[in-house]
Design an enzyme around this catalytic site. Structure first.
Site, PDB file in Angstrom:
ATOM      1  N   LYS A 205       0.839  -1.211   0.000  1.00 17.06           N
ATOM      2  CA  LYS A 205       0.000   0.000   0.000  1.00 17.06           C
ATOM      3  C   LYS A 205       0.875   1.264   0.000  1.00 17.06           C
ATOM      4  O   LYS A 205       2.068   1.188   0.294  1.00 17.06           O
ATOM      5  CB  LYS A 205      -0.905  -0.020   1.227  1.00 17.06           C
TER       6      LYS A 205
ATOM      7  N   TYR B 168      17.946  29.448   7.819  1.00 16.19           N
ATOM      8  CA  TYR B 168      16.763  30.188   8.264  1.00 16.19           C
ATOM      9  C   TYR B 168      16.693  30.272   9.782  1.00 16.19           C
ATOM     10  O   TYR B 168      16.994  29.295  10.476  1.00 16.19           O
ATOM     11  CB  TYR B 168      15.499  29.493   7.757  1.00 16.19           C
TER      12      TYR B 168
HETATM   13  C1  LIG Z   1      -0.107  -1.983   6.690  1.00 15.17           C
HETATM   14  C2  LIG Z   1      -0.700  -3.252   7.070  1.00 15.17           C
HETATM   15  C3  LIG Z   1       0.105  -4.392   7.194  1.00 15.17           C
HETATM   16  C4  LIG Z   1       1.620  -4.352   7.115  1.00 15.17           C
HETATM   17  O1  LIG Z   1       2.120  -3.772   8.308  1.00 15.17           O
HETATM   18  P1  LIG Z   1       3.680  -3.649   8.627  1.00 15.17           P
HETATM   19  O2  LIG Z   1       3.698  -3.155  10.024  1.00 15.17           O
HETATM   20  O3  LIG Z   1       4.224  -2.646   7.669  1.00 15.17           O
HETATM   21  O4  LIG Z   1       4.297  -4.981   8.450  1.00 15.17           O
HETATM   22  C5  LIG Z   1      -0.540  -5.610   7.428  1.00 15.17           C
HETATM   23  N1  LIG Z   1      -1.891  -5.674   7.572  1.00 15.17           N
HETATM   24  C6  LIG Z   1      -2.677  -4.577   7.497  1.00 15.17           C
HETATM   25  C7  LIG Z   1      -4.146  -4.718   7.690  1.00 15.17           C
HETATM   26  C8  LIG Z   1      -2.123  -3.336   7.266  1.00 15.17           C
HETATM   27  O5  LIG Z   1      -2.902  -2.243   7.227  1.00 15.17           O
END
Ligand SMILES: *Cc1c(COP(=O)(O)O)cnc(C)c1O
Length: 372
Positions: A43, A265
């Protein structure tokens, strides 16, 4: 003083090591054993690293199940990996996304009765629609069927059948801490709830969940961060992940400062002595966080130049960052690289008070991406 190196570009370069991602995938595979499938969470553009390149690499390492958040993300992954893989959409089916879901043969994760009805209606008139997954909330109180809706769902066999689900999942809230009793609370709740549905493959563990032991693995694990070189648990040594990303910034200018000269800055840094500094061509627009800036002599960020760690001084600006290179044996040439992240990824995120997830996601597309 400004000795120019070989031909160089002023554009930073983001090096992404696909081989290391594959190695991290295989390490998790070894950890869970051959009976457990290792899916990949890709994702948010594979945590900012480029979902298409990353998914294709993971497919090459044997991955056949991918998780994305939205249908649009799923479409890109489908293009990258071809037809012989499952792609689950974690945020579920929304009416506007249905054509994308059908068009790219995505499997929606059903998180509520509302989503169940949307999906049930949508596939009524479709020939061989995609399968779906059921997400039961076991205590994170984020997405997933809450207890009362799950009760209703358990009693509604018609709806269950209509959804054509081939997977049942839940998500852990406290997996990084092996000693947190909430892990077992969720594990038990998941076992109890899943037993009330028709028997399907199950998954509960994200990366951190992989390290909670066999009973958390079920039929599939869904790692993300661990594939991308991030540590997921409170005991990072056990994870042994390979670094995946380096942000390389070219040295644009070398300057000498006199004691009392100020940098950047808001003049956050004032030289306490004569010093040599390098101005490098990457800033917060490239993912060097403003929280890596130093207030006075308290350093919150570092780069590696000539294999030595050098502190960021003053405020990180949009396109530029200033490094104190007084301690280097040799003054770098213009165009030489300063490396951010690399094998110091975890520490760099921590120094900047950011989640390692956040640090990855903030890498932007201005840097030229080089995959190897
Ligand atoms: C993002 C996500 C994962 C992966 O999580 P990590 O901590 O990056 O391994 C797995 N299951 C769900 C439902 C998620 O939203």
């Amino acid at each position: 003083m400004n000795n120019q190196g070989p031909i160089f570009s002023a554009r930073p370069v983001l090096r992404i090591d696909l081989g290391a991602i594959k190695d991290n995938y295989r390490a998790i595979k070894d950890k869970v054993g051959s009976k457990v499938q290792v899916a990949a969470s890709v994702k948010a553009d594979a945590y900012g690293l480029g979902a298409e390149r990353v998914s294709r690499a993971l497919y090459g390492a044997g991955c056949r199940v991918f998780f994305v958040a939205t249908a649009g993300e799923g479409k890109g992954v489908r293009t990258a990996v071809g037809d012989n893989a499952s792609i689950y959409v974690l945020n579920g089916p929304a009416p506007r996304d249905l054509s994308l879901i059908f068009g790219s043969d995505l499997k929606p994760v059903i998180n509520s009765l509302t989503q169940a009805r949307i999906w049930g209606d949508a596939i009524k008139s479709v020939n061989s629609p995609p399968f779906s997954a059921i997400h039961i909330d076991t205590g994170i109180n984020r997405l997933g069927f809450p207890a009362d809706e799950f009760e209703k769902f358990c009693k509604n066999k018609n709806l269950q059948e209509a959804l054509m689900f081939d997977h049942v999942m839940s998500h852990l809230a406290c997996a990084p801490d092996k000693d947190d009793p909430y892990n077992e609370v969720q594990l038990k709740a998941f076992q109890r709830s899943a037993a009330r549905l028709p028997l399907k493959p199950l998954s509960l563990a994200n990366t951190a969940g992989v390290y909670l032991g066999k009973s958390y693995h079920f039929n599939m694990v869904r790692p993300g961060i661990g594939l991308y070189g991030g540590c997921a648990t409170n005991t990072p040594k056990q994870e042994n992940v390979k670094p995946v990303v380096s942000l390389m910034a070219p040295v644009l200018q070398i300057r000498t400062l006199k004691a009392g000269d100020r940098v950047g800055y808001n003049s956050l840094f004032t030289a306490g002595k004569d010093m040599t500094i390098a101005v490098v061509g990457a800033g917060y627009a490239d993912g060097i966080p403003v929280s890596s800036s130093s207030e006075g002599e308290t350093f919150s960020g570092f780069a590696t130049v000539q294999s030595r760690r050098v502190p960021i001084i003053g405020r990180v600006s949009m396109d530029l960052t200033v490094l104190d290179i007084s301690e280097l044996n040799k003054v770098p040439r213009i165009g030489d690289w300063a490396e951010f992240l690399g094998s110091n990824f975890e520490k760099d995120a921590k120094d900047a008070s950011l989640l390692n997830y956040e640090r990855l996601i903030s890498l932007s597309t201005r840097a030229k991406r080089e995959y190897k």
